[in-house]
Design an enzyme around this catalytic site. Structure first.
Site, PDB file in Angstrom:
ATOM      1  N   ARG A 121       0.809  -1.228   0.000  1.00  0.00           N
ATOM      2  CA  ARG A 121       0.000   0.000   0.000  1.00  0.00           C
ATOM      3  C   ARG A 121       0.843   1.281   0.000  1.00  0.00           C
ATOM      4  O   ARG A 121       0.353   2.342   0.373  1.00  0.00           O
ATOM      5  CB  ARG A 121      -0.995   0.003   1.168  1.00  0.00           C
ATOM      6  CG  ARG A 121      -2.020  -1.128   1.101  1.00  0.00           C
ATOM      7  CD  ARG A 121      -3.137  -0.933   2.115  1.00  0.00           C
ATOM      8  NE  ARG A 121      -4.136  -1.979   1.987  1.00  0.00           N
ATOM      9  CZ  ARG A 121      -4.142  -3.112   2.691  1.00  0.00           C
ATOM     10  NH1 ARG A 121      -3.180  -3.325   3.580  1.00  0.00           N
ATOM     11  NH2 ARG A 121      -5.081  -4.005   2.515  1.00  0.00           N
ATOM     12  N   LYS A 143       2.141  11.008 -11.500  1.00  0.00           N
ATOM     13  CA  LYS A 143       1.270  10.098 -12.235  1.00  0.00           C
ATOM     14  C   LYS A 143       2.040   8.821 -12.532  1.00  0.00           C
ATOM     15  O   LYS A 143       3.104   8.849 -13.147  1.00  0.00           O
ATOM     16  CB  LYS A 143       0.778  10.748 -13.532  1.00  0.00           C
ATOM     17  CG  LYS A 143      -0.239  11.854 -13.297  1.00  0.00           C
ATOM     18  CD  LYS A 143      -0.574  12.607 -14.557  1.00  0.00           C
ATOM     19  CE  LYS A 143      -1.398  11.806 -15.525  1.00  0.00           C
ATOM     20  NZ  LYS A 143      -1.885  12.643 -16.669  1.00  0.00           N
ATOM     21  N   GLU A 185       7.576  17.298 -25.830  1.00  0.00           N
ATOM     22  CA  GLU A 185       6.919  17.727 -24.597  1.00  0.00           C
ATOM     23  C   GLU A 185       7.309  19.164 -24.233  1.00  0.00           C
ATOM     24  O   GLU A 185       6.495  19.918 -23.689  1.00  0.00           O
ATOM     25  CB  GLU A 185       7.266  16.773 -23.449  1.00  0.00           C
ATOM     26  CG  GLU A 185       6.698  15.364 -23.593  1.00  0.00           C
ATOM     27  CD  GLU A 185       5.199  15.289 -23.333  1.00  0.00           C
ATOM     28  OE1 GLU A 185       4.599  16.305 -22.918  1.00  0.00           O
ATOM     29  OE2 GLU A 185       4.620  14.206 -23.535  1.00  0.00           O
ATOM     30  N   LYS A 227       5.300  22.661 -15.277  1.00  0.00           N
ATOM     31  CA  LYS A 227       4.555  21.493 -14.805  1.00  0.00           C
ATOM     32  C   LYS A 227       4.323  21.557 -13.301  1.00  0.00           C
ATOM     33  O   LYS A 227       3.248  21.189 -12.817  1.00  0.00           O
ATOM     34  CB  LYS A 227       5.283  20.201 -15.169  1.00  0.00           C
ATOM     35  CG  LYS A 227       4.470  18.978 -14.776  1.00  0.00           C
ATOM     36  CD  LYS A 227       4.793  17.740 -15.552  1.00  0.00           C
ATOM     37  CE  LYS A 227       3.762  16.648 -15.273  1.00  0.00           C
ATOM     38  NZ  LYS A 227       4.084  15.391 -15.977  1.00  0.00           N
ATOM     39  N   GLU A 237      -5.622  15.846 -11.364  1.00  0.00           N
ATOM     40  CA  GLU A 237      -6.190  16.000 -12.707  1.00  0.00           C
ATOM     41  C   GLU A 237      -7.718  16.052 -12.687  1.00  0.00           C
ATOM     42  O   GLU A 237      -8.393  15.428 -13.504  1.00  0.00           O
ATOM     43  CB  GLU A 237      -5.711  14.850 -13.608  1.00  0.00           C
ATOM     44  CG  GLU A 237      -5.781  15.171 -15.084  1.00  0.00           C
ATOM     45  CD  GLU A 237      -5.134  14.109 -15.949  1.00  0.00           C
ATOM     46  OE1 GLU A 237      -4.425  14.501 -16.881  1.00  0.00           O
ATOM     47  OE2 GLU A 237      -5.331  12.901 -15.694  1.00  0.00           O
ATOM     48  N   ARG A 241      -5.272  20.415 -14.642  1.00  0.00           N
ATOM     49  CA  ARG A 241      -4.070  19.677 -15.035  1.00  0.00           C
ATOM     50  C   ARG A 241      -4.210  19.036 -16.414  1.00  0.00           C
ATOM     51  O   ARG A 241      -3.212  18.684 -17.054  1.00  0.00           O
ATOM     52  CB  ARG A 241      -3.740  18.612 -13.975  1.00  0.00           C
ATOM     53  CG  ARG A 241      -2.451  17.849 -14.254  1.00  0.00           C
ATOM     54  CD  ARG A 241      -2.025  16.985 -13.084  1.00  0.00           C
ATOM     55  NE  ARG A 241      -0.895  16.150 -13.431  1.00  0.00           N
ATOM     56  CZ  ARG A 241      -0.169  15.445 -12.569  1.00  0.00           C
ATOM     57  NH1 ARG A 241      -0.462  15.494 -11.284  1.00  0.00           N
ATOM     58  NH2 ARG A 241       0.832  14.702 -12.969  1.00  0.00           N
ATOM     59  N   ASN A 245      -2.312  17.554 -21.223  1.00  0.00           N
ATOM     60  CA  ASN A 245      -2.610  16.499 -22.197  1.00  0.00           C
ATOM     61  C   ASN A 245      -2.730  17.031 -23.617  1.00  0.00           C
ATOM     62  O   ASN A 245      -3.177  16.298 -24.512  1.00  0.00           O
ATOM     63  CB  ASN A 245      -3.902  15.773 -21.807  1.00  0.00           C
ATOM     64  CG  ASN A 245      -3.732  14.927 -20.565  1.00  0.00           C
ATOM     65  OD1 ASN A 245      -2.727  14.242 -20.403  1.00  0.00           O
ATOM     66  ND2 ASN A 245      -4.707  14.986 -19.672  1.00  0.00           N
ATOM     67  N   HIS A 248      -2.098  14.740 -26.539  1.00  0.00           N
ATOM     68  CA  HIS A 248      -2.099  13.360 -26.062  1.00  0.00           C
ATOM     69  C   HIS A 248      -3.352  12.579 -26.465  1.00  0.00           C
ATOM     70  O   HIS A 248      -3.316  11.353 -26.511  1.00  0.00           O
ATOM     71  CB  HIS A 248      -1.940  13.324 -24.545  1.00  0.00           C
ATOM     72  CG  HIS A 248      -0.555  13.662 -24.085  1.00  0.00           C
ATOM     73  ND1 HIS A 248       0.034  14.882 -24.349  1.00  0.00           N
ATOM     74  CD2 HIS A 248       0.364  12.947 -23.384  1.00  0.00           C
ATOM     75  CE1 HIS A 248       1.252  14.895 -23.824  1.00  0.00           C
ATOM     76  NE2 HIS A 248       1.471  13.743 -23.234  1.00  0.00           N
ATOM     77  N   HIS A 252      -2.116   9.276 -27.893  1.00  0.00           N
ATOM     78  CA  HIS A 252      -2.346   7.969 -27.278  1.00  0.00           C
ATOM     79  C   HIS A 252      -3.033   7.014 -28.249  1.00  0.00           C
ATOM     80  O   HIS A 252      -2.758   5.804 -28.247  1.00  0.00           O
ATOM     81  CB  HIS A 252      -3.192   8.118 -26.012  1.00  0.00           C
ATOM     82  CG  HIS A 252      -2.428   8.656 -24.849  1.00  0.00           C
ATOM     83  ND1 HIS A 252      -3.041   8.988 -23.651  1.00  0.00           N
ATOM     84  CD2 HIS A 252      -1.112   8.928 -24.675  1.00  0.00           C
ATOM     85  CE1 HIS A 252      -2.128   9.437 -22.807  1.00  0.00           C
ATOM     86  NE2 HIS A 252      -0.955   9.411 -23.412  1.00  0.00           N
ATOM     87  N   HIS A 265       6.847   7.803 -27.488  1.00  0.00           N
ATOM     88  CA  HIS A 265       5.745   8.591 -26.933  1.00  0.00           C
ATOM     89  C   HIS A 265       5.793  10.038 -27.413  1.00  0.00           C
ATOM     90  O   HIS A 265       4.782  10.600 -27.835  1.00  0.00           O
ATOM     91  CB  HIS A 265       5.787   8.535 -25.408  1.00  0.00           C
ATOM     92  CG  HIS A 265       4.765   9.397 -24.744  1.00  0.00           C
ATOM     93  ND1 HIS A 265       3.405   9.173 -24.873  1.00  0.00           N
ATOM     94  CD2 HIS A 265       4.895  10.508 -23.961  1.00  0.00           C
ATOM     95  CE1 HIS A 265       2.746  10.090 -24.191  1.00  0.00           C
ATOM     96  NE2 HIS A 265       3.617  10.911 -23.627  1.00  0.00           N
TER      97      HIS A 265
END
Length: 359
Positions: A121, A143, A185, A227, A237, A241, A245, A248, A252, A265
């Site tokens: 955890r 993330k 990026e 960032k 997010e 936030r 993206n 993206h 993606h 990527h």
């Protein structure tokens, strides 16, 4: 050395940017005090380059470390790879006082962070990004995730590191295509929030591609600062936030449709940024000159701008499976001007189809 602070109350941490940082980790990262065991997750090639220096730095901090190697590539950011790391942790009886260390690019950072968030955890972890893309993007903000065959980063958690260690020396061994992927990026940050950064990227192409240390430090520090500000406003997010993206949504889909093997990527994001800019113009958000500046800059850094030839329907169905979609509505980040974007919750399919089928 530059130090940027991400202010998230009890989850706050520093981003360290400089050279030759590995050997003095204990002095530079006070939050490592009290930890005695560490597991470094990395690729074999990265271990050969930087593993010994990082292990020595951890030992200097009083932390004994072992290494788990994962094959390179986005195709290995999976639950199966996470299980390899879990197996090592379980067999060696590592407890909650174990430090997980991500030594590598975005795949390693995301995977290691996911394991750290879920093993017993939650155990502490350290981001040590070795690619330009991971230094300015995935290592910052907490993330973590692994991919599913039907979608990228669909299984994950928000989990902040103890620190991010950006040693610019690692970029000296970075392959040219990986460096270009990171530039995508950085261009993104210029589009969404900083027109001065965008202009700097236009004016300093040769120096940046030659990896001039002063120029690199400036664009990396500026990107991380952007960032950091975004993450501080919206850590999980919930809304704001999502500006990160930009590019993206289509990016993606490009990765998923090509099996995470054809494009890096950053390359997929570059394609997605051009598509999003064209969609922005088509829907009346920005002028043609803005689209041209974005497309031209992406091209000047050697990044792809054209969509792979898949049916528009295949792209749309992939976007519906993306975690940013809500109630069968495809969310896009659209451009008004450089430095000003808007989160649009429901882009009509006919508008998308025009962009996806046009050349």
């Amino acid at each position: 050395m530059k130090v940027l602070r991400i202010d998230l109350a009890d989850r706050s941490y520093d981003i360290l940017i400089g050279q030759n940082l590995f050997g003095t980790l204990g002095d530079r990262v006070p939050s490592l005090a009290g930890l005695r065991r560490a597991v470094i997750v990395t690729h074999p090639s990265i271990r050969a380059l930087y593993g010994p220096a990082l292990e020595a730095g951890l030992k200097q901090a009083g932390i004994e470390s072992r290494v788990v190697e994962i094959p390179e590539g986005e195709a290995h950011k999976t639950l199966a790879s996470a299980e390899v790391v879990y197996d090592h942790l379980m067999k060696s009886a590592y407890d909650r006082n174990t430090l997980m260390v991500a030594l590598g690019g975005g795949v390693i950072g995301d995977l290691t962070g996911f394991v750290a968030a879920t093993y017993q955890r939650g155990v502490p972890f350290l981001q040590v990004p070795t690619t330009l893309l991971s230094q300015v993007d995935s290592s910052v903000g907490g993330k973590t995730a692994v991919n599913h065959p039907l979608g990228k980063n669909m299984i994950g958690a928000f989990y902040q590191p103890r620190a991010v260690i950006i040693d610019l020396n690692t970029l000296k061994t970075l392959p040219p295509d990986e460096f270009r992927a990171g530039m995508a990026e950085i261009i993104k940050y210029g589009v969404i929030e900083d027109p001065d950064l965008f202009q700097y990227l236009e004016d300093n192409v040769d120096a940046i591609q030659a990896q001039d240390p002063q120029t690199l430090t400036h664009i990396i520090e500026t990107s991380c600062a952007i960032k950091a500000r975004v993450v501080e406003k919206d850590e999980r997010e919930s809304n704001y936030r999502m500006v990160l993206n930009y590019g993206h949504t289509v990016g993606h889909a490009v990765e998923a449709l090509t099996g995470y093997t054809q494009f890096k990527h950053g390359e997929a994001v570059a394609i997605g940024m051009v598509a999003a800019a064209r969609l922005s113009h088509q829907m009346g958000y920005c002028d043609a000159a803005t689209v041209e500046r974005i497309t031209k800059l992406i091209d000047r850094y050697g990044l792809p701008t054209a969509l792979p030839e898949f049916p528009a329907r295949a792209y749309i169905e992939s976007m519906y499976r993306d975690k940013k979609a809500r109630e069968k509505k495809i969310r896009f980040i659209l451009v008004h001007t450089l430095g000003k974007v808007e989160i649009v919750d429901a882009v009509p399919e006919p508008e998308l189809e025009k962009v996806l089928i046009s050349k």
